[in-house]
Design a protein around this motif. Structure first.
Motif, PDB file in Angstrom:
ATOM      1  N   VAL A 191     -47.459   3.918  25.629  1.00 24.81           N
ATOM      2  CA  VAL A 191     -46.618   2.847  25.930  1.00 24.81           C
ATOM      3  C   VAL A 191     -46.223   2.029  24.794  1.00 24.81           C
ATOM      4  O   VAL A 191     -47.321   1.442  24.360  1.00 24.81           O
ATOM      5  CB  VAL A 191     -47.020   2.240  27.190  1.00 24.81           C
ATOM      6  N   PRO A 192     -45.095   1.851  24.329  1.00 31.11           N
ATOM      7  CA  PRO A 192     -44.942   0.643  23.159  1.00 31.11           C
ATOM      8  C   PRO A 192     -45.193  -0.698  23.538  1.00 31.11           C
ATOM      9  O   PRO A 192     -45.327  -1.053  24.688  1.00 31.11           O
ATOM     10  CB  PRO A 192     -43.257   0.776  23.053  1.00 31.11           C
ATOM     11  N   SER A 193     -45.934  -1.300  22.447  1.00 34.62           N
ATOM     12  CA  SER A 193     -46.538  -2.694  22.618  1.00 34.62           C
ATOM     13  C   SER A 193     -45.422  -3.493  23.394  1.00 34.62           C
ATOM     14  O   SER A 193     -45.840  -4.550  24.320  1.00 34.62           O
ATOM     15  CB  SER A 193     -47.079  -3.373  21.609  1.00 34.62           C
ATOM     16  N   PHE A 194     -44.505  -3.509  22.833  1.00 32.75           N
ATOM     17  CA  PHE A 194     -43.325  -4.403  23.452  1.00 32.75           C
ATOM     18  C   PHE A 194     -43.023  -4.268  24.854  1.00 32.75           C
ATOM     19  O   PHE A 194     -43.069  -5.119  25.756  1.00 32.75           O
ATOM     20  CB  PHE A 194     -41.807  -4.386  22.682  1.00 32.75           C
ATOM     21  N   LEU A 195     -43.058  -2.846  25.353  1.00 35.13           N
ATOM     22  CA  LEU A 195     -42.739  -2.721  26.780  1.00 35.13           C
ATOM     23  C   LEU A 195     -43.948  -2.997  27.609  1.00 35.13           C
ATOM     24  O   LEU A 195     -43.950  -3.711  28.571  1.00 35.13           O
ATOM     25  CB  LEU A 195     -42.505  -1.253  27.074  1.00 35.13           C
ATOM     26  N   GLN A 196     -45.196  -3.004  26.956  1.00 31.19           N
ATOM     27  CA  GLN A 196     -46.563  -3.339  27.570  1.00 31.19           C
ATOM     28  C   GLN A 196     -46.439  -4.862  27.845  1.00 31.19           C
ATOM     29  O   GLN A 196     -46.880  -5.268  29.058  1.00 31.19           O
ATOM     30  CB  GLN A 196     -47.587  -2.906  26.985  1.00 31.19           C
ATOM     31  N   ASN A 197     -46.070  -5.648  26.833  1.00 29.15           N
ATOM     32  CA  ASN A 197     -46.128  -7.211  26.995  1.00 29.15           C
ATOM     33  C   ASN A 197     -44.955  -7.933  27.906  1.00 29.15           C
ATOM     34  O   ASN A 197     -45.449  -8.455  28.956  1.00 29.15           O
ATOM     35  CB  ASN A 197     -45.839  -7.643  25.594  1.00 29.15           C
ATOM     36  N   PHE A 198     -43.751  -7.146  27.613  1.00 27.56           N
ATOM     37  CA  PHE A 198     -42.408  -7.303  28.470  1.00 27.56           C
ATOM     38  C   PHE A 198     -43.028  -7.283  29.996  1.00 27.56           C
ATOM     39  O   PHE A 198     -42.794  -8.160  31.013  1.00 27.56           O
ATOM     40  CB  PHE A 198     -41.231  -6.869  28.107  1.00 27.56           C
ATOM     41  N   GLY A 199     -43.547  -5.905  30.235  1.00 29.33           N
ATOM     42  CA  GLY A 199     -43.504  -5.563  31.571  1.00 29.33           C
ATOM     43  C   GLY A 199     -45.003  -6.285  32.233  1.00 29.33           C
ATOM     44  O   GLY A 199     -44.854  -6.543  33.327  1.00 29.33           O
ATOM     45  N   GLY A 200     -45.757  -6.707  31.376  1.00 31.22           N
ATOM     46  CA  GLY A 200     -46.982  -7.263  32.035  1.00 31.22           C
ATOM     47  C   GLY A 200     -46.598  -8.743  32.580  1.00 31.22           C
ATOM     48  O   GLY A 200     -47.270  -9.116  33.339  1.00 31.22           O
ATOM     49  N   TYR A 201     -45.939  -9.516  31.653  1.00 33.34           N
ATOM     50  CA  TYR A 201     -45.535 -10.754  32.074  1.00 33.34           C
ATOM     51  C   TYR A 201     -44.767 -10.753  33.640  1.00 33.34           C
ATOM     52  O   TYR A 201     -44.948 -11.546  34.307  1.00 33.34           O
ATOM     53  CB  TYR A 201     -44.191 -11.505  31.278  1.00 33.34           C
ATOM     54  N   LEU A 202     -43.816  -9.450  33.730  1.00 34.09           N
ATOM     55  CA  LEU A 202     -43.036  -9.433  34.877  1.00 34.09           C
ATOM     56  C   LEU A 202     -44.027  -8.992  36.188  1.00 34.09           C
ATOM     57  O   LEU A 202     -44.060  -9.606  37.335  1.00 34.09           O
ATOM     58  CB  LEU A 202     -42.019  -8.432  34.720  1.00 34.09           C
TER      59      LEU A 202
END
Length: 313
Positions: A191-202
């Motif tokens: 999974v792309p790191s941006f998606l991991q970070n963005f999704g993780g916050y949500l």
């Protein structure tokens, strides 16, 4: 065990904070609606997606669905017992459908997911979702149909389930997050790191907002308005005794991993669905009975869950 209790206390502390902030008029039903939309449409789907992609391989997932037979059979058996119970104990005719739905269906997301996360961690989430799939399907088909029967004036044609409407109810954003996560796992791509970070916050919003919602609902219903009677006692027996006992018994017939069975037992013993009072009002069923059943099941669950954990862990 002690750490699990501490984690659960933190979960219920969030619920009481939601209750207190409702008392202080920071929160109201409109805020609860907004929180529900955030959880169901954003936080929970990302939670499901990230947990599938981070915690499961392709081979591990392929063995996952073998355990779905337990929630399927347990909910069918619990519903049949509810029909027998309401006949034996003379549940009021204007409450029978609502009684059976509350007796059978659990609050698998707003309370079930946070509690399982607190006790077992993120490895429990796929098992939580398996029970959620069965529970949601049953609730929006048989459960709603039986609730509507409490209103003798309702027209039968209003209760027909169009396949597209039913599909929208079952294929929730949370389930779609799970399915997309599954498809991603099958590709074996990271999974792309941006998606991991963005999704993780949500995803991190899931637990606090879910418990705030329950706190708002308990406050809105009003503790002083909770009325206990034998029909509510029947709901509590179904939620906290009969449903988990059936799951436990099925675990001997259909061997599944210990963690899966423990998650299913906790999911099966959750309080009443938080949307029950709203739906009871919509179908002109007994809204006060539904609201009191919800309130008592949530409040007594704080005493019940440590006992259940002592038995199964």
């Amino acid at each position: 065990m002690l750490q699990a209790y501490i984690n659960i206390f933190a979960i219920f502390a969030l619920m009481f904070l939601g209750y207190f902030l409702s008392y202080k008029q920071w929160f109201n039903n409109q805020v609860a609606d907004a929180f529900s939309k955030l959880v169901l449409n954003l936080a929970l789907p990302f939670n499901m997606f990230l947990n599938m992609t981070e915690n499961f391989s392709r081979d591990e997932f392929l063995s996952l669905f073998s355990g779905m037979i337990i929630p399927l059979l347990s909910m069918a058996a619990t519903f049949l017992i509810s029909l027998l119970y309401r006949r034996l104990f003379h549940i009021s005719k204007t409450r029978q459908g609502t009684f059976s739905t509350m007796f059978t269906c659990s609050n698998t997301i707003f309370i079930g997911l946070p509690i399982n996360l607190a006790v077992f961690g993120e490895k429990a989430i796929p098992y939580v979702l398996l029970y959620y799939i069965v529970n949601t399907t049953f609730f929006w088909t048989i459960g709603i149909y039986t609730m509507a029967q409490d209103n003798p004036e309702i027209e039968q044609q209003r209760l027909s389930f169009h396949p597209v409407v039913l599909l929208k109810k079952v294929l929730t954003p949370a389930l779609m997050g799970f399915i997309i996560g599954l498809l991603w796992v099958m590709t074996t791509r990271p999974v792309p790191s941006f998606l991991q970070n963005f999704g993780g916050y949500l995803a991190d919003l899931t637990t606090p907002l879910s418990m705030f919602i329950i706190g708002i609902i308990v406050y809105s219903n009003g503790l002083a308005n909770l009325k206990f009677n034998k029909d509510i006692l029947g709901v509590l027996i179904g939620r906290f005794v009969i449903s988990p006992l059936i799951v436990w018994g099925l675990g001997f017939v259909f061997p599944v991993p210990a963690l899966m069975l423990s998650v299913f037992m906790i999911q099966s013993s959750m309080p009443v669905q938080n949307s029950i009072p709203i739906l009871a009002r919509n179908y002109q069923a007994d809204e006060d009975y539904a609201a009191s059943s919800l309130g008592y099941s949530v409040l007594l669950y704080m005493i019940y869950i440590p006992i259940l954990l002592k038995i199964i862990l």
